[in-house]
Enzyme design. Sequence first.
Site, PDB file in Angstrom:
ATOM      1  N   ALA A  72      -6.134  -1.896   5.787  1.00 54.19           N
ATOM      2  CA  ALA A  72      -7.557  -1.826   6.115  1.00 54.19           C
ATOM      3  C   ALA A  72      -7.821  -0.430   6.677  1.00 54.19           C
ATOM      4  CB  ALA A  72      -7.896  -2.890   7.139  1.00 54.19           C
ATOM      5  N   GLY A 115      -3.449  -4.673   5.380  1.00 52.73           N
ATOM      6  CA  GLY A 115      -4.425  -5.304   4.488  1.00 52.73           C
ATOM      7  C   GLY A 115      -4.122  -5.038   3.021  1.00 52.73           C
ATOM      8  N   GLU A 118      -1.694  -7.602   2.138  1.00 47.67           N
ATOM      9  CA  GLU A 118      -2.415  -8.880   2.109  1.00 47.67           C
ATOM     10  C   GLU A 118      -3.243  -9.002   0.829  1.00 47.67           C
ATOM     11  OE1 GLU A 118      -3.986  -8.142   6.087  1.00 47.67           O
ATOM     12  OE2 GLU A 118      -3.079 -10.024   6.745  1.00 47.67           O
ATOM     13  N   GLU A 138       0.764  -3.973  11.406  1.00 52.94           N
ATOM     14  CA  GLU A 138      -0.322  -4.153  12.383  1.00 52.94           C
ATOM     15  C   GLU A 138       0.180  -4.151  13.817  1.00 52.94           C
ATOM     16  OE1 GLU A 138       0.013  -5.880   9.561  1.00 52.94           O
ATOM     17  OE2 GLU A 138      -1.945  -6.131   8.597  1.00 52.94           O
TER      18      GLU A 138
HETATM   19  C1  HXC Z   1      -7.443   4.922   7.223  1.00 60.74           C
HETATM   20  C2  HXC Z   1      -5.640   6.000   6.327  1.00 60.74           C
HETATM   21  C3  HXC Z   1      -4.900   4.803   6.342  1.00 60.74           C
HETATM   22  C4  HXC Z   1      -5.543   3.616   6.821  1.00 60.74           C
HETATM   23  C5  HXC Z   1      -3.633   6.352   5.554  1.00 60.74           C
HETATM   24  N1  HXC Z   1      -4.820   6.936   5.835  1.00 60.74           N
HETATM   25  N2  HXC Z   1      -3.656   5.061   5.848  1.00 60.74           N
HETATM   26  N3  HXC Z   1      -6.904   6.058   6.760  1.00 60.74           N
HETATM   27  N4  HXC Z   1      -6.810   3.728   7.258  1.00 60.74           N
HETATM   28  N5  HXC Z   1      -4.930   2.436   6.830  1.00 60.74           N
HETATM   29  C6  HXC Z   1      -5.209   8.324   5.656  1.00 60.74           C
HETATM   30  C7  HXC Z   1      -4.607   9.228   6.698  1.00 60.74           C
HETATM   31  O1  HXC Z   1      -5.346   9.180   7.899  1.00 60.74           O
HETATM   32  C8  HXC Z   1      -4.679  10.567   6.010  1.00 60.74           C
HETATM   33  O2  HXC Z   1      -5.990  11.077   6.044  1.00 60.74           O
HETATM   34  C9  HXC Z   1      -4.413  10.202   4.555  1.00 60.74           C
HETATM   35  O3  HXC Z   1      -4.691   8.800   4.429  1.00 60.74           O
HETATM   36  C10 HXC Z   1      -2.967  10.445   4.156  1.00 60.74           C
HETATM   37  O4  HXC Z   1      -2.144   9.748   5.073  1.00 60.74           O
HETATM   38  P1  HXC Z   1      -0.891  10.402   5.797  1.00 60.74           P
HETATM   39  O5  HXC Z   1      -0.591   9.567   6.983  1.00 60.74           O
HETATM   40  O6  HXC Z   1      -1.130  11.858   6.038  1.00 60.74           O
HETATM   41  O7  HXC Z   1       0.241  10.254   4.677  1.00 60.74           O
HETATM   42  P2  HXC Z   1       1.809  10.030   4.875  1.00 60.74           P
HETATM   43  O8  HXC Z   1       2.345  10.930   5.952  1.00 60.74           O
HETATM   44  O9  HXC Z   1       2.385  10.139   3.510  1.00 60.74           O
HETATM   45  O10 HXC Z   1       1.954   8.537   5.403  1.00 60.74           O
HETATM   46  C11 HXC Z   1       1.561   7.472   4.583  1.00 60.74           C
HETATM   47  C12 HXC Z   1       1.509   6.151   5.419  1.00 60.74           C
HETATM   48  C13 HXC Z   1       0.633   6.394   6.673  1.00 60.74           C
HETATM   49  C14 HXC Z   1       2.914   5.762   5.823  1.00 60.74           C
HETATM   50  C15 HXC Z   1       0.929   5.087   4.505  1.00 60.74           C
HETATM   51  O11 HXC Z   1      -0.617   6.974   6.246  1.00 60.74           O
HETATM   52  C16 HXC Z   1       0.357   5.155   7.462  1.00 60.74           C
HETATM   53  O12 HXC Z   1       1.199   4.702   8.241  1.00 60.74           O
HETATM   54  N6  HXC Z   1      -0.860   4.612   7.326  1.00 60.74           N
HETATM   55  C17 HXC Z   1      -1.298   3.493   8.106  1.00 60.74           C
HETATM   56  C18 HXC Z   1      -0.618   2.227   7.674  1.00 60.74           C
HETATM   57  C19 HXC Z   1      -1.093   1.052   8.512  1.00 60.74           C
HETATM   58  O13 HXC Z   1      -0.899   1.008   9.740  1.00 60.74           O
HETATM   59  N7  HXC Z   1      -1.719   0.056   7.875  1.00 60.74           N
HETATM   60  C20 HXC Z   1      -2.235  -1.101   8.525  1.00 60.74           C
HETATM   61  C21 HXC Z   1      -3.673  -0.878   8.891  1.00 60.74           C
HETATM   62  S1  HXC Z   1      -4.321  -2.193   9.840  1.00 60.74           S
HETATM   63  P3  HXC Z   1      -6.386  12.340   6.991  1.00 60.74           P
HETATM   64  O14 HXC Z   1      -7.779  12.661   6.514  1.00 60.74           O
HETATM   65  O15 HXC Z   1      -6.362  11.812   8.387  1.00 60.74           O
HETATM   66  O16 HXC Z   1      -5.365  13.387   6.718  1.00 60.74           O
HETATM   67  C22 HXC Z   1      -4.632  -3.400   8.724  1.00 60.74           C
HETATM   68  C23 HXC Z   1      -5.177  -4.641   9.332  1.00 60.74           C
HETATM   69  C24 HXC Z   1      -5.456  -5.656   8.303  1.00 60.74           C
HETATM   70  O17 HXC Z   1      -4.448  -3.242   7.565  1.00 60.74           O
HETATM   71  C25 HXC Z   1      -6.292  -6.723   8.886  1.00 60.74           C
HETATM   72  C26 HXC Z   1      -6.990  -7.524   7.841  1.00 60.74           C
HETATM   73  C27 HXC Z   1      -7.624  -6.777   6.760  1.00 60.74           C
END
Ligand code: HXC
Length: 264
Positions: A72, A115, A118, A138
């Site tokens: 998400a 998400g 999911e 999460e």
């Molecule tokens: C918003 C995101 C994002 C996310 C990545 N980006 N994941 N933006 N929401 N979930 C953005 C980053 O901010 C960045 O933009 C760009 O995508 C590239 O990401 P990087 O982190 O620079 O890339 P990398 O180093 O290759 O790492 C990739 C990654 C990491 C491992 C996937 O991005 C990451 O850990 N993302 C978050 C994963 C996460 O925690 N997901 C769960 C979310 S909570 P900018 O512009 O900043 O450079 C969730 C709750 C669900 O899903 C609940 C129900 C729906």
Amino acid sequence: MNGIETETKCETLLVAQEGGVAVITLNRPDAMNALNAKLLSELNTVLDKCDADPEIGCVVLTGGEKAFAAGADIKEMKDKSFADAFNTDFIAPYDAIASHKKPLIAAVSGFALGGGMELAMICDMIIAADSAQFGQPEIQLGIMPGAGGTQRLTRAVGKAKAMDLCLTGRRIDAEEAERSGLVARVVPQTALMEETMKIASKIASFSQPAVAMIKKSINTSMATPLPEGIRQERHLFYSTFATEDQKEGMAAFTEKRKPDFKDR
Ligand code: HXC
């Protein structure tokens, strides 16, 4: 261009049609296909169109090579209050995705996290590239999975692995995901779409009522005790004998020819 392509213009998705298969590509590459409200809304609109289009027999949902979807959209979520979350019920679009009728295959390359994982689990089947990585991170954000992660994952892989993934946030690769029962098949990265399209085209070639009944019946098994699931399956099975396709399929077998299903 085919019907579903010509009529569909999206900000966050690419939509294509190959024969009886619609291909929806999540298209926010700068944000690792993070799932924001716009994307979820557009996805539901396209899936509605697929359900309504008799030419579409199967839908493939995919992302980019690096990410199916990294979860998400954290930037969109981070300032929400409890009241914002509760009153808008912003997870509800995921339920809507799950309610669609046409079979939906996730073709996953790269990250499927939070998400994103999911969303893949909402699909009826996951085909994973050998590069795929799945995780429910999460817990690392001080929250928990909210779009079925603790429920669909547990049903797919069992309590031990679901606890492991959700409580530690660790990622698993495609091979472990297949071994755990999360994904149907693992294919080489370069062959992901070709292999997924073969599966989707095959499904699309069968009788659509039978396909829809199988999807409904298997999904029923996730939500009902066995005797109730068996009862519903029996009812649906007998219903297939009301279709022309059942007569055609069995006639074709006895006449040693290919069936010509009419989806009725
Ligand atoms: C918003 C995101 C994002 C996310 C990545 N980006 N994941 N933006 N929401 N979930 C953005 C980053 O901010 C960045 O933009 C760009 O995508 C590239 O990401 P990087 O982190 O620079 O890339 P990398 O180093 O290759 O790492 C990739 C990654 C990491 C491992 C996937 O991005 C990451 O850990 N993302 C978050 C994963 C996460 O925690 N997901 C769960 C979310 S909570 P900018 O512009 O900043 O450079 C969730 C709750 C669900 O899903 C609940 C129900 C729906």
